[in-house]
Scaffold this motif. Structure first.
Motif, PDB file in Angstrom:
ATOM      1  N   SER A 108       0.833  -1.197   0.000  1.00 13.06           N
ATOM      2  CA  SER A 108       0.000   0.000   0.000  1.00 13.06           C
ATOM      3  C   SER A 108       0.867   1.246   0.000  1.00 13.06           C
ATOM      4  CB  SER A 108      -0.932   0.016   1.224  1.00 13.06           C
ATOM      5  OG  SER A 108      -0.192   0.098   2.418  1.00 13.06           O
ATOM      6  N   GLU A 109       0.267   2.335  -0.453  1.00 16.97           N
ATOM      7  CA  GLU A 109       0.932   3.634  -0.458  1.00 16.97           C
ATOM      8  C   GLU A 109      -0.109   4.705  -0.168  1.00 16.97           C
ATOM      9  OE1 GLU A 109       3.538   6.610  -3.349  1.00 16.97           O
ATOM     10  OE2 GLU A 109       2.633   4.782  -4.142  1.00 16.97           O
ATOM     11  N   VAL A 110       0.199   5.574   0.770  1.00 16.20           N
ATOM     12  CA  VAL A 110      -0.673   6.689   1.131  1.00 16.20           C
ATOM     13  C   VAL A 110       0.097   7.972   0.885  1.00 16.20           C
ATOM     14  CG1 VAL A 110      -2.023   7.785   2.961  1.00 16.20           C
ATOM     15  CG2 VAL A 110      -1.877   5.299   2.847  1.00 16.20           C
ATOM     16  N   ALA A 111      -0.488   8.858   0.094  1.00 13.21           N
ATOM     17  CA  ALA A 111       0.170  10.123  -0.231  1.00 13.21           C
ATOM     18  C   ALA A 111      -0.846  11.246  -0.148  1.00 13.21           C
ATOM     19  CB  ALA A 111       0.803  10.067  -1.620  1.00 13.21           C
ATOM     20  N   GLY A 112      -0.342  12.467  -0.062  1.00 18.72           N
ATOM     21  CA  GLY A 112      -1.242  13.612   0.025  1.00 18.72           C
ATOM     22  C   GLY A 112      -0.485  14.919   0.053  1.00 18.72           C
ATOM     23  N   LYS A 113      -1.247  15.990  -0.035  1.00 13.36           N
ATOM     24  CA  LYS A 113      -0.656  17.327  -0.004  1.00 13.36           C
ATOM     25  C   LYS A 113      -0.260  17.711   1.412  1.00 13.36           C
ATOM     26  CE  LYS A 113      -1.560  22.152  -1.269  1.00 13.36           C
ATOM     27  NZ  LYS A 113      -2.551  23.100  -1.861  1.00 13.36           N
ATOM     28  N   GLN A 114      -1.109  17.376   2.363  1.00 18.00           N
ATOM     29  CA  GLN A 114      -0.828  17.693   3.764  1.00 18.00           C
ATOM     30  C   GLN A 114      -1.549  16.688   4.643  1.00 18.00           C
ATOM     31  OE1 GLN A 114      -2.374  21.434   5.286  1.00 18.00           O
ATOM     32  NE2 GLN A 114      -0.546  21.752   6.538  1.00 18.00           N
ATOM     33  N   ALA A 115      -0.953  16.383   5.797  1.00 18.83           N
ATOM     34  CA  ALA A 115      -1.559  15.440   6.735  1.00 18.83           C
ATOM     35  C   ALA A 115      -1.217  15.856   8.156  1.00 18.83           C
ATOM     36  CB  ALA A 115      -1.083  14.024   6.473  1.00 18.83           C
TER      37      ALA A 115
END
Length: 243
Positions: free
Chosen positions: A98-105
């Protein structure tokens, strides 16, 4: 002779009475007086030492009662932030799981939830089927096995071939809210969802899909558009409308 010297005189007389040599010798009296003076000089120090020793013993042997520890409440405040990030997890074989990505967290310790802006998620199951998910905002639990997508939520299982060699068409879910269970390969929503399977489209007010048994259930106001296809191409998830 002062009044304070009278006990000394009595003691001297007593000693002198027991010791005839001291009674008949003025030198003997002087020695006794000098000895007494020395003892009387150090008597306050001896008393202070005895008092200090007693106080120390009391401190060592007095039981202490500690105040109960106050449990600190964890407030709903983020304990760390991430920007333009990507978190990947791999299996024992080294393949991407799995891979989780985002602009901000930002992570909140009281709920152990990770809130992600402009979330992008990839997941690969044991059959190497790729599933991606995107949303304006995502809420993931601590181990990343459960994700809630809100705002332009979209989950796509890419076309693939299963273990039996059957071709699996592309499957897509769209809605304002999608609840994804990655380990169980399940998606559900209590809000309207559009399901696209190949060239077919279905919509319903409440939605549940299980990738393990290839069944999607739509309830409420269900609508569907089925495009004609050859029998050889008919495969993939079964859609079960329910009122």
């Amino acid at each position: 002779m002062t009044a304070t010297s009278q006990p000394d005189q009595l003691n001297l007389q007593t000693v002198a009475g027991r010791n005839p040599a001291a009674r008949n010798s003025p030198k003997g009296w002087r020695k006794i007086l000098q000895l007494w003076d020395r003892v009387a000089l150090y008597m306050p120090l001896l008393m202070m030492a005895a008092l200090a020793s007693g106080t120390y013993w009391l401190l060592r042997n007095t039981p202490t009662f500690s105040a109960p520890e106050v449990t600190k409440e964890v407030s709903h405040e983020a304990d760390y932030f991430m920007e333009n990030f990507s978190i990947k997890s791999f299996g024992k074989d080294g393949n991407l799981q799995s891979e989780v990505a985002g602009k901000q967290a930002q992570h909140f310790p009281d709920t152990d939830m990770l809130e992600i802006d402009e979330a992008r998620i990839r997941s690969v199951n044991v059959e190497r089927q790729l599933t991606t998910a995107t949303a304006n905002r995502a809420y993931s639990n601590g181990d990343g096995s459960e994700v809630q997508l809100t705002g332009n939520a979209r989950v796509v299982r890419e076309a693939s071939r299963n273990a039996e060699g059957k071709d699996m068409p592309k499957l897509e879910f769209q809605g304002e809210f999608l609840h994804v269970f990655l380990n169980e390969e399940r998606v559900q929503s209590h809000k309207p969802v559009l399901l696209i399977r190949g060239t077919d489209q279905f919509s319903g007010n409440v939605f549940t899909y299980s990738n393990l048994d290839q069944v999607a259930v739509l309830t409420g106001r269900v609508r569907g558009i089925l495009m004609p296809k050859s029998p050889a191409a008919a495969s993939g998830a079964r859609v079960s409308p329910s009122q």
